[in-house]
Scaffold this motif. Structure first.
Motif, PDB file in Angstrom:
ATOM      1  N   MET A   1       0.829  -1.175   0.000  1.00  0.00           N
ATOM      2  CA  MET A   1       0.000   0.000   0.000  1.00  0.00           C
ATOM      3  C   MET A   1       0.875   1.240   0.000  1.00  0.00           C
ATOM      4  O   MET A   1       1.933   1.269   0.594  1.00  0.00           O
ATOM      5  CB  MET A   1      -0.889   0.010   1.243  1.00  0.00           C
ATOM      6  CG  MET A   1      -1.823   1.165   1.249  1.00  0.00           C
ATOM      7  SD  MET A   1      -2.688   1.245   2.809  1.00  0.00           S
ATOM      8  CE  MET A   1      -2.428   2.932   3.188  1.00  0.00           C
ATOM      9  N   LEU A   2       0.429   2.275  -0.676  1.00  0.00           N
ATOM     10  CA  LEU A   2       1.152   3.536  -0.732  1.00  0.00           C
ATOM     11  C   LEU A   2       0.202   4.651  -0.331  1.00  0.00           C
ATOM     12  O   LEU A   2      -0.908   4.757  -0.857  1.00  0.00           O
ATOM     13  CB  LEU A   2       1.662   3.776  -2.157  1.00  0.00           C
ATOM     14  CG  LEU A   2       2.502   5.016  -2.381  1.00  0.00           C
ATOM     15  CD1 LEU A   2       3.780   4.949  -1.552  1.00  0.00           C
ATOM     16  CD2 LEU A   2       2.862   5.127  -3.847  1.00  0.00           C
ATOM     17  N   ALA A   3       0.600   5.453   0.647  1.00  0.00           N
ATOM     18  CA  ALA A   3      -0.235   6.564   1.105  1.00  0.00           C
ATOM     19  C   ALA A   3       0.611   7.820   1.124  1.00  0.00           C
ATOM     20  O   ALA A   3       1.791   7.774   1.420  1.00  0.00           O
ATOM     21  CB  ALA A   3      -0.772   6.271   2.498  1.00  0.00           C
ATOM     22  N   ALA A   4       0.018   8.936   0.792  1.00  0.00           N
ATOM     23  CA  ALA A   4       0.728  10.213   0.815  1.00  0.00           C
ATOM     24  C   ALA A   4       0.033  11.149   1.785  1.00  0.00           C
ATOM     25  O   ALA A   4      -1.181  11.300   1.746  1.00  0.00           O
ATOM     26  CB  ALA A   4       0.754  10.819  -0.584  1.00  0.00           C
ATOM     27  N   VAL A   5       0.805  11.758   2.666  1.00  0.00           N
ATOM     28  CA  VAL A   5       0.279  12.754   3.593  1.00  0.00           C
ATOM     29  C   VAL A   5       1.197  13.963   3.544  1.00  0.00           C
ATOM     30  O   VAL A   5       2.354  13.863   3.170  1.00  0.00           O
ATOM     31  CB  VAL A   5       0.186  12.213   5.041  1.00  0.00           C
ATOM     32  CG1 VAL A   5      -0.850  11.118   5.138  1.00  0.00           C
ATOM     33  CG2 VAL A   5       1.523  11.736   5.535  1.00  0.00           C
ATOM     34  N   ARG A   6       0.683  15.090   3.918  1.00  0.00           N
ATOM     35  CA  ARG A   6       1.467  16.328   3.893  1.00  0.00           C
ATOM     36  C   ARG A   6       1.952  16.651   5.299  1.00  0.00           C
ATOM     37  O   ARG A   6       1.210  16.500   6.266  1.00  0.00           O
ATOM     38  CB  ARG A   6       0.602  17.456   3.364  1.00  0.00           C
ATOM     39  CG  ARG A   6       1.370  18.716   3.183  1.00  0.00           C
ATOM     40  CD  ARG A   6       0.518  19.757   2.528  1.00  0.00           C
ATOM     41  NE  ARG A   6       1.325  20.950   2.355  1.00  0.00           N
ATOM     42  CZ  ARG A   6       1.030  21.909   1.539  1.00  0.00           C
ATOM     43  NH1 ARG A   6      -0.059  21.835   0.817  1.00  0.00           N
ATOM     44  NH2 ARG A   6       1.798  22.961   1.435  1.00  0.00           N
ATOM     45  N   GLY A   7       3.197  17.071   5.402  1.00  0.00           N
ATOM     46  CA  GLY A   7       3.748  17.417   6.701  1.00  0.00           C
ATOM     47  C   GLY A   7       4.885  18.405   6.566  1.00  0.00           C
ATOM     48  O   GLY A   7       5.213  18.856   5.482  1.00  0.00           O
ATOM     49  N   MET A   8       5.523  18.726   7.698  1.00  0.00           N
ATOM     50  CA  MET A   8       6.643  19.663   7.747  1.00  0.00           C
ATOM     51  C   MET A   8       7.770  19.038   8.541  1.00  0.00           C
ATOM     52  O   MET A   8       7.521  18.299   9.491  1.00  0.00           O
ATOM     53  CB  MET A   8       6.224  20.955   8.441  1.00  0.00           C
ATOM     54  CG  MET A   8       5.274  21.792   7.715  1.00  0.00           C
ATOM     55  SD  MET A   8       6.172  23.295   7.544  1.00  0.00           S
ATOM     56  CE  MET A   8       5.109  24.250   6.559  1.00  0.00           C
ATOM     57  N   VAL A   9       8.991  19.366   8.165  1.00  0.00           N
ATOM     58  CA  VAL A   9      10.149  18.910   8.917  1.00  0.00           C
ATOM     59  C   VAL A   9      10.436  19.948   9.993  1.00  0.00           C
ATOM     60  O   VAL A   9      10.572  21.132   9.706  1.00  0.00           O
ATOM     61  CB  VAL A   9      11.374  18.746   7.994  1.00  0.00           C
ATOM     62  CG1 VAL A   9      12.596  18.377   8.798  1.00  0.00           C
ATOM     63  CG2 VAL A   9      11.106  17.709   6.933  1.00  0.00           C
ATOM     64  N   ARG A  10      10.505  19.485  11.230  1.00  0.00           N
ATOM     65  CA  ARG A  10      10.861  20.344  12.356  1.00  0.00           C
ATOM     66  C   ARG A  10      11.951  19.623  13.131  1.00  0.00           C
ATOM     67  O   ARG A  10      11.691  18.624  13.805  1.00  0.00           O
ATOM     68  CB  ARG A  10       9.655  20.605  13.242  1.00  0.00           C
ATOM     69  CG  ARG A  10       8.626  21.475  12.556  1.00  0.00           C
ATOM     70  CD  ARG A  10       7.613  22.033  13.511  1.00  0.00           C
ATOM     71  NE  ARG A  10       6.604  22.790  12.767  1.00  0.00           N
ATOM     72  CZ  ARG A  10       5.316  22.710  12.971  1.00  0.00           C
ATOM     73  NH1 ARG A  10       4.854  21.912  13.907  1.00  0.00           N
ATOM     74  NH2 ARG A  10       4.490  23.431  12.252  1.00  0.00           N
ATOM     75  N   GLY A  11      13.161  20.151  12.991  1.00  0.00           N
ATOM     76  CA  GLY A  11      14.296  19.496  13.632  1.00  0.00           C
ATOM     77  C   GLY A  11      14.578  18.178  12.945  1.00  0.00           C
ATOM     78  O   GLY A  11      14.827  18.129  11.752  1.00  0.00           O
ATOM     79  N   ASN A  12      14.492  17.093  13.701  1.00  0.00           N
ATOM     80  CA  ASN A  12      14.739  15.757  13.162  1.00  0.00           C
ATOM     81  C   ASN A  12      13.440  14.957  13.088  1.00  0.00           C
ATOM     82  O   ASN A  12      13.444  13.736  13.125  1.00  0.00           O
ATOM     83  CB  ASN A  12      15.767  15.032  14.050  1.00  0.00           C
ATOM     84  CG  ASN A  12      16.403  13.884  13.334  1.00  0.00           C
ATOM     85  OD1 ASN A  12      16.473  13.849  12.119  1.00  0.00           O
ATOM     86  ND2 ASN A  12      16.877  12.926  14.106  1.00  0.00           N
ATOM     87  N   THR A  13      12.304  15.666  12.985  1.00  0.00           N
ATOM     88  CA  THR A  13      10.988  15.029  13.009  1.00  0.00           C
ATOM     89  C   THR A  13      10.133  15.546  11.861  1.00  0.00           C
ATOM     90  O   THR A  13      10.210  16.705  11.502  1.00  0.00           O
ATOM     91  CB  THR A  13      10.286  15.366  14.347  1.00  0.00           C
ATOM     92  OG1 THR A  13      11.141  14.994  15.424  1.00  0.00           O
ATOM     93  CG2 THR A  13       8.969  14.636  14.483  1.00  0.00           C
ATOM     94  N   VAL A  14       9.311  14.676  11.313  1.00  0.00           N
ATOM     95  CA  VAL A  14       8.328  15.087  10.311  1.00  0.00           C
ATOM     96  C   VAL A  14       6.997  15.220  11.035  1.00  0.00           C
ATOM     97  O   VAL A  14       6.489  14.255  11.600  1.00  0.00           O
ATOM     98  CB  VAL A  14       8.217  14.062   9.161  1.00  0.00           C
ATOM     99  CG1 VAL A  14       7.125  14.483   8.189  1.00  0.00           C
ATOM    100  CG2 VAL A  14       9.546  13.907   8.451  1.00  0.00           C
ATOM    101  N   VAL A  15       6.439  16.420  11.029  1.00  0.00           N
ATOM    102  CA  VAL A  15       5.184  16.699  11.719  1.00  0.00           C
ATOM    103  C   VAL A  15       4.068  16.697  10.680  1.00  0.00           C
ATOM    104  O   VAL A  15       4.114  17.421   9.692  1.00  0.00           O
ATOM    105  CB  VAL A  15       5.238  18.069  12.432  1.00  0.00           C
ATOM    106  CG1 VAL A  15       3.916  18.372  13.103  1.00  0.00           C
ATOM    107  CG2 VAL A  15       6.380  18.095  13.432  1.00  0.00           C
TER     108      VAL A  15
END
Length: 74
Positions: A1-15
């Motif tokens: 399965m392939l899913a795409a979500v939108r997020g932002m990189v903050r430090g060493n984390t994808v939010v």
């Protein structure tokens, strides 16, 4: 399965905002960055002349190309 979500990189984390992906906890993921980070270093200009060997043809390249293209159509 392939899913795409939108997020932002903050430090060493994808939010990820506005998405509930808790059901995928522990799932292996692939993160694709959509923008490249802005480089803080200025790149040195590349001297292309250093990679070329001067030749007689190179001195007259404009004339040569004009001659090649002048009679290329029927």
């Amino acid at each position: 399965m392939l899913a795409a979500v939108r997020g932002m990189v903050r430090g060493n984390t994808v939010v990820i905002e506005d998405e509930d992906i808790r059901e995928y906890d522990g799932t292996e993921v692939v993160v694709t960055l959509l923008e490249t980070p802005k480089s803080k270093k200025e790149k040195k200009p590349l001297d292309l002349e250093g990679f070329a060997m001067p030749s007689e043809r190179g001195k007259h390249v404009d004339e040569y190309m004009k001659e090649m293209r002048e009679n290329d159509r029927l």
